[in-house]
Scaffold this active site. Structure first.
Site, short mmCIF file in Angstrom:
data_model
loop_
_atom_site.label_atom_id
_atom_site.label_comp_id
_atom_site.label_asym_id
_atom_site.label_seq_id
_atom_site.Cartn_x
_atom_site.Cartn_y
_atom_site.Cartn_z
N PRO A 92 4.64 6.31 10.79
CG PRO A 92 3.89 5.19 8.88
CD PRO A 92 5.10 5.39 9.77
NE ARG A 99 6.66 -12.54 0.68
CZ ARG A 99 7.58 -13.14 1.42
NH1 ARG A 99 8.34 -14.07 0.86
NH2 ARG A 99 7.74 -12.83 2.67
CG PHE A 105 -1.86 1.13 1.36
CD1 PHE A 105 -2.55 1.61 0.28
CD2 PHE A 105 -2.07 1.71 2.61
CE1 PHE A 105 -3.45 2.68 0.42
CE2 PHE A 105 -2.95 2.76 2.76
CZ PHE A 105 -3.64 3.26 1.66
CG ASP A 116 12.06 -13.63 1.59
OD1 ASP A 116 12.16 -12.83 2.54
OD2 ASP A 116 11.45 -14.71 1.70
CE LYS A 118 7.08 -1.15 11.29
NZ LYS A 118 7.46 -1.44 9.87
#
Length: 329
Positions: free
Chosen positions: A196, A45, A23, A71, A173
């Site tokens: 974000p 991929r 996205f 990958d 993260k």
């Protein structure tokens, strides 16, 4: 760190975008190709998978986009994609829509080892700057947050607390960004991170990403009687792409940047959508919650020159995209 070589591209400078079919990455690829300044190496991929066809149809895609089969857990494939690039945007990161059954394999290894593989490849290739997409998930998950409602780049999620609450995405993260900064400190690699919150906006890719599913869930009743009315922080995907390019092009960019535009209760977001699209059967029952809800300051990013869209524009364009794709009706 030597930042003298960082700046706006000339003569179609090559840059790499990992996870190019996702996205945020799709909009970033579009943004990079649009001006004609960049040639993009995009990792996916499977370059032959039809779900990546939208990348080839972008303006400039036929001339200045190369898709690499890679990958992030396979160092050699990452190194091949990064070779010859002046900059790298590391966007690829797992973000499952459902609870992970094997977080070490599904989330933590791809996030942490994948990030280190990308950084190693960048250092070996002599990349000038790496922009890593992190998340506010690496900022606010903490049992002892700072006083006041606002959090900034000094705030970090607590790894032990993430583990104890099984918040595997935020742990992934946090660990990945910590490792990125440790690697940068050790090697001198020029790294900038962008964090974000929920990312909304129109879809370029044919699949629905996790943030979009979050919004869609609130717009479709689907038999749910009522939903929690929490404050949610959001940003437009197009504004995230702009922020990533700013973080790469501005020589003075350094450290972490929170990239958040609006903090609103879910009921407020739904009310905006209902006013713009009254025919939609949106959720209209919410459970009011009282808690220590946080908002994120993007002041540092704004000082770099970042601007963002109105919430109304983002939500309207999101919904029109979902309706066009027959996700909403």
């Amino acid at each position: 760190m030597d930042r003298a070589g960082v700046g706006k591209a000339t003569a179609a400078t090559a840059v790499c975008v990992t996870g190019a079919g996702g996205f945020i990455a799709s909009w970033l690829v579009r943004r990079l190709l649009a001006g004609g300044d960049y040639a993009v190496h995009g990792t996916v991929r499977d370059p032959s998978d039809p779900k990546n066809d939208h990348l080839r149809t972008l303006d400039g895609g036929g001339e200045r986009l190369r898709l690499f089969k890679a990958d992030v857990l396979d160092y050699s494939s990452v190194a091949s994609a990064v070779a010859g690039c002046a900059g790298v945007f590391h966007v690829a990161s797992p973000c499952p829509a459902a609870k992970s059954t094997n977080p070490e394999v599904e989330l933590l290894a791809p996030a942490v080892t994948g990030t280190l593989n990308v950084l190693r490849a960048c250092r070996e290739a002599g990349v000038r700057r790496v922009v890593v997409v992190s998340s506010v998930g690496a900022v606010f998950i903490n049992p002892n947050p700072p006083e006041g409602p606002t959090m900034d780049e000094h705030c970090w999620s607590d790894e032990d607390y993430c583990r104890s609450t099984e918040n595997w995405y935020c742990l992934s993260k946090t660990l990945a960004e910590r490792e990125a900064w440790a690697y940068a400190e050790e090697t001198g690699l020029d790294v900038v991170t962008v964090c974000p919150p929920l990312v909304f906006g129109p879809l370029l890719q044919p699949t629905v990403n996790t943030s979009s599913l979050f919004l869609i869930r609130y717009l479709k009743r689907d038999g749910v009687d009522a939903m929690d009315d929490r404050v949610r922080n959001m940003v437009d995907v197009r504004d995230v792409a702009d922020a990533l390019v700013l973080a790469y092009e501005r020589p003075e960019a350094a450290g972490r940047y929170i990239c958040s535009a609006h903090a609103r209760k879910v009921s407020e977001m739904v009310s905006v959508v209902r006013s713009l699209h009254p025919d939609l059967n949106c959720q209209n029952k919410f459970v009011q919650l009282v808690g220590d809800e946080k908002v994120f300051s993007s002041e540092k990013l704004q000082k770099l020159g970042w601007k963002f869209r109105t919430m109304e524009e983002t939500l309207n364009d999101s919904v029109e995209s979902y309706m066009s794709a027959r996700i909403l009706s």
